[in-house]
Design a protein around this motif. Structure first.
Motif, mmCIF file in Angstrom:
data_model
loop_
_atom_site.group_PDB
_atom_site.id
_atom_site.type_symbol
_atom_site.label_atom_id
_atom_site.label_comp_id
_atom_site.label_asym_id
_atom_site.label_seq_id
_atom_site.Cartn_x
_atom_site.Cartn_y
_atom_site.Cartn_z
ATOM 1 N N THR A 145 -4.877 49.806 38.364
ATOM 2 C CA THR A 145 -3.472 49.399 38.449
ATOM 3 C C THR A 145 -2.611 50.157 37.445
ATOM 4 O O THR A 145 -1.523 50.636 37.772
ATOM 5 C CB THR A 145 -3.346 47.884 38.217
ATOM 6 N N ASN A 148 0.448 52.914 38.061
ATOM 7 C CA ASN A 148 1.812 52.593 37.639
ATOM 8 C C ASN A 148 2.249 53.416 36.440
ATOM 9 O O ASN A 148 3.085 52.984 35.658
ATOM 10 C CB ASN A 148 1.926 51.105 37.281
ATOM 11 N N GLN A 166 5.506 52.867 41.964
ATOM 12 C CA GLN A 166 4.456 51.985 42.461
ATOM 13 C C GLN A 166 4.359 52.078 43.982
ATOM 14 O O GLN A 166 4.379 51.081 44.691
ATOM 15 C CB GLN A 166 4.732 50.535 42.047
ATOM 16 N N GLY A 184 1.203 50.207 45.351
ATOM 17 C CA GLY A 184 0.858 48.901 44.801
ATOM 18 C C GLY A 184 0.370 47.930 45.853
ATOM 19 O O GLY A 184 -0.656 47.270 45.691
ATOM 20 N N ALA A 189 -3.418 46.405 46.303
ATOM 21 C CA ALA A 189 -3.681 44.961 46.321
ATOM 22 C C ALA A 189 -4.549 44.591 47.523
ATOM 23 O O ALA A 189 -5.481 43.788 47.419
ATOM 24 C CB ALA A 189 -2.365 44.187 46.340
ATOM 25 N N HIS A 248 -7.311 37.751 40.946
ATOM 26 C CA HIS A 248 -6.852 36.393 41.205
ATOM 27 C C HIS A 248 -7.862 35.639 42.074
ATOM 28 O O HIS A 248 -8.163 34.467 41.811
ATOM 29 C CB HIS A 248 -5.477 36.425 41.868
ATOM 30 N N LEU A 298 -2.517 39.252 32.541
ATOM 31 C CA LEU A 298 -2.218 39.753 33.884
ATOM 32 C C LEU A 298 -1.469 38.705 34.698
ATOM 33 O O LEU A 298 -0.489 39.021 35.393
ATOM 34 C CB LEU A 298 -3.517 40.140 34.594
ATOM 35 N N GLU A 357 2.175 38.491 34.106
ATOM 36 C CA GLU A 357 2.952 39.609 34.645
ATOM 37 C C GLU A 357 2.895 39.698 36.170
ATOM 38 O O GLU A 357 3.728 40.370 36.782
ATOM 39 C CB GLU A 357 2.430 40.929 34.051
ATOM 40 N N ASP A 358 1.915 39.038 36.772
ATOM 41 C CA ASP A 358 1.665 39.209 38.210
ATOM 42 C C ASP A 358 1.674 37.861 38.917
ATOM 43 O O ASP A 358 0.871 37.612 39.815
ATOM 44 C CB ASP A 358 0.310 39.919 38.392
ATOM 45 N N TRP A 359 2.577 36.993 38.495
ATOM 46 C CA TRP A 359 2.586 35.613 38.990
ATOM 47 C C TRP A 359 2.813 35.543 40.500
ATOM 48 O O TRP A 359 2.176 34.742 41.190
ATOM 49 C CB TRP A 359 3.667 34.827 38.247
ATOM 50 N N HIS A 393 1.967 37.617 42.815
ATOM 51 C CA HIS A 393 0.732 37.965 43.527
ATOM 52 C C HIS A 393 -0.246 36.795 43.491
ATOM 53 O O HIS A 393 -0.920 36.494 44.485
ATOM 54 C CB HIS A 393 0.113 39.207 42.882
#
Length: 642
Positions: free
Chosen positions: A439, A443, A449, A452, A456, A467, A505, A508-510, A512
């Motif tokens: 990742t 980035n 991105q 991205g 994912a 996750h 993570l 920052e990646d809520w 997702h």
């Protein structure tokens, strides 16, 4: 002195040495009674009846001579152990030390013991090997030069063809190094150099010959196992102190050659042993089960070790690309308490070698993590991850339950490692590291991105989406915050490192994370293939998972309230069987609610323990991250300012 009198003296001496007591007579008075009567090695101080015990090639009328030799070897072993122990009284220790030094100087004891290796009398040969190993280590500790007869024995043994005498020499060397690893003595680099320096060349040649010529399974298997044991101990010693300069080439280059054994026609347990050894090499955990003193002490980074580990990882991944995993069938017997024998009336089916599955999975993923550190482009990283993880998932698929084969690819990790917490958390940490590495490379400034969303999606297909992995991990543990707290407090897992990195993570990646929760909730509905149901390998996100606790918090002497784990965790009821309602409509439903409820309980438990000064370290950074995540959840995705 008659044979019976010698036996009586030895019996009394054994009782006193076992207790670490001071001896009644001078040390010199016991030396002659401790010299083993070995055929071909005359000892004029002992009665003639004791010079040829039965089973050693003689025909002595003394039926107790054999037991007397075993008792002599036992007394010597216990005496060495007492000298090395810090708990022995100084006066008794000096007496024992004097006896051993006189015994070594006056009787050529090591020469007599090597003559029994190996021998037709298995018990006597084993006792002689143990006694010889302890005596040699005693000489190393006392800085007494090793005898030339021992060095000659090793050279002759290692130069002989496998199946003759190499295993005895290898076993004794392994026992000495194992004793050194367990010994808290700080002078280990100085201790082992006199042992390994004169044997370095012979060991190199022996291992070169071992890996270039396939051993006869009927004759050379025990030699191969002894060689693997010694190699594992040498690597463990290197990891713990850099004290193996004489054998640096051996411990640097030989581990990668162990991979060749997997393709040999050897029993399955030998292949498993090789895979487990290589996994431990990559994790730098070789020898971790040898005792408290075997835990590596904090030390400066070893660049050579890092280079060798990277080279080993490269060899492993090239072997995987060449079809290594296809040569690793993992049939095994289902583990049963009480042994492998099954009553004829009991239904049985083919089992799976779970140890091999776990070791192979960690071997591949850890090798991939190490290799990514040297990759420059995100495209190269993604290609490697997709290719290698696809091969790993193909290898695991036949061994997964049918229900799990049709479900989410990321469920493999929790199922494979469900019986081994430390490996499960290490695998989760490695999987997270792989995802973060790709990742961040994707980035980098100036690239934007663009890939991205594609990455994912590929992370799900490759079974390494962080996750999903975290949610399946919580499901495996029954969404039980008590177990997470156990992992945080335990020094045997890497859960603290994993959780801190994942929470960063998550912060920052809520969005997702919410998407993943919603997708898994949707797939778990009736009529949809996905994750859900009762606790079994194919449904790891069930709320009806049993809880467990590794630590009895209410038994702490420092606790004033005597609260149970559930009381420490309670910010409401802690019922694993109850499925909570969705806290935030449209944000992942029940799965999001259960996950956040678990983290909230964990947050509260850490704060309570911290207030009572019961937490073993400062959890300020972890508490802050948990608070941030709770705030994001409560604010419907708004990231709080830090």
């Amino acid at each position: 002195m008659t044979a019976q009198a010698v036996s009586d003296v030895l019996a009394q001496l054994y009782r006193e040495v076992v207790l670490g007591a001071s001896l009644e007579n001078e040390g010199v008075d016991y030396v002659c009674q401790l010299v083993p009567a070995i055929p071909g090695h005359c000892c004029p101080l002992l009665p003639a009846a004791a010079t040829a015990p039965p089973g050693l090639g003689g025909h002595s009328p003394d039926a107790g001579a054999h037991e007397r030799v075993l008792l002599q070897l036992t007394v010597i072993q216990v005496m060495v152990t007492r000298v090395l122990s810090a708990e022995t009284h100084p006066r008794a220790r000096e007496t024992y030390r004097e006896i051993l030094n006189r015994l070594l100087k006056s009787s050529e004891l090591d020469l007599k013991l090597t003559s029994l290796l190996p021998g037709p009398e298995k018990l006597l040969s084993h006792m002689a090997a143990k006694c010889l190993a302890l005596l040699l280590y005693f000489q190393l500790r006392e800085e007494v030069p090793l005898s030339q007869s021992w060095v000659n024995f090793c050279h002759e043994s290692l130069c002989e063809p496998p199946g003759s005498r190499p295993e005895a020499c290898l076993w004794v060397l392994s026992a000495i190094i194992r004793e050194a690893i367990r010994d808290p003595c700080p002078r280990k680099s100085e201790l082992l150099a006199p042992l390994l320096t004169p044997l370095a060349t012979a060991l190199d040649k022996f291992y070169d010959g071992l890996f270039t010529q396939l051993p006869d399974p009927s004759k050379g298997l025990h030699v191969l196992l002894a060689a693997l044991d010694l190699l594992e101990l040498l690597v463990a010693a290197r990891i713990r102190g850099h004290w193996l300069d004489p054998c640096r080439r051996l411990v640097s280059q030989t581990p990668s050659r162990v991979l060749d054994i997997v393709t040999w026609p050897v029993p399955a347990f030998v292949r498993r042993k090789c895979i487990v050894f290589l996994k431990k090499c990559l994790l730098c955990k070789v020898g971790e089960d040898l005792g408290p003193a075997s835990v590596p002490a904090p030390q400066l980074p070893d660049p050579d070790l890092e280079v060798d580990t990277a080279a080993l990882a490269d060899v492993v991944l090239r072997a995987v690309d060449s079809g290594l995993l296809r040569t690793l069938p993992a049939p095994g017997k289902v583990a049963r308490f009480g042994g492998d024998e099954i009553h004829p009336s009991t239904p049985s089916g083919p089992g799976t070698d779970q140890v091999l599955l776990r070791a192979a999975s960690l071997l591949v993923t850890k090798s991939l993590e190490i290799q990514l550190q040297n990759c420059a482009s995100a495209k190269e990283m993604k290609g490697g991850v997709q290719r290698l993880m696809a091969q790993l998932l193909d290898f695991l698929k036949p061994h997964l339950p049918p229900t799990l084969q049709r479900r989410h690819p990321c469920a493999w990790l929790s199922w494979v490692f469900i019986e081994q917490d430390d490996d499960m958390l290490e695998a989760a940490r490695v999987s997270l590291s792989i995802y973060l590495k790709v990742t961040r490379a994707d980035n980098t400034p100036g690239q934007g991105q663009p890939g991205g969303a594609a990455w994912a999606r590929h992370s799900h297909e490759s079974g390494c989406n962080p996750h999903c992995t975290f949610l399946f991990l919580l499901g495996t543990l029954g969404f039980d915050a008590t177990t997470l707290l156990d992992f945080l407090i335990s020094s045997e897992t890497c859960f603290l490192e994993y959780l801190v990195r994942y929470l960063k993570l998550l912060r920052e990646d809520w969005s997702h994370f919410i998407t993943v929760c919603a997708q898994l909730d949707s797939s778990a509905k009736p009529g949809r293939e996905g994750v859900g149901g009762a606790r079994d390998p194919g449904s790891l996100l069930s709320p009806a998972c049993a809880t467990r606790s590794l630590v009895a918090y209410d038994s702490s002497d420092d606790s004033e309230s005597g609260e149970s784990p559930e009381q420490l965790l309670s910010t409401g009821e802690l019922e694993a069987q109850e499925t909570p309602k969705a806290d935030v409509a449209g944000e992942g439903g029940d799965l999001l609610s259960r996950a956040m409820r678990c983290l909230s309980h964990l947050h509260g438990a850490i704060l309570r323990l911290q207030q009572k000064t019961l937490f073993p370290y400062n959890p300020a950074a972890l508490v802050r991250l948990l608070g941030h995540v709770e705030a994001i959840h409560g604010g419907r995705g708004q990231v709080p300012s830090v």
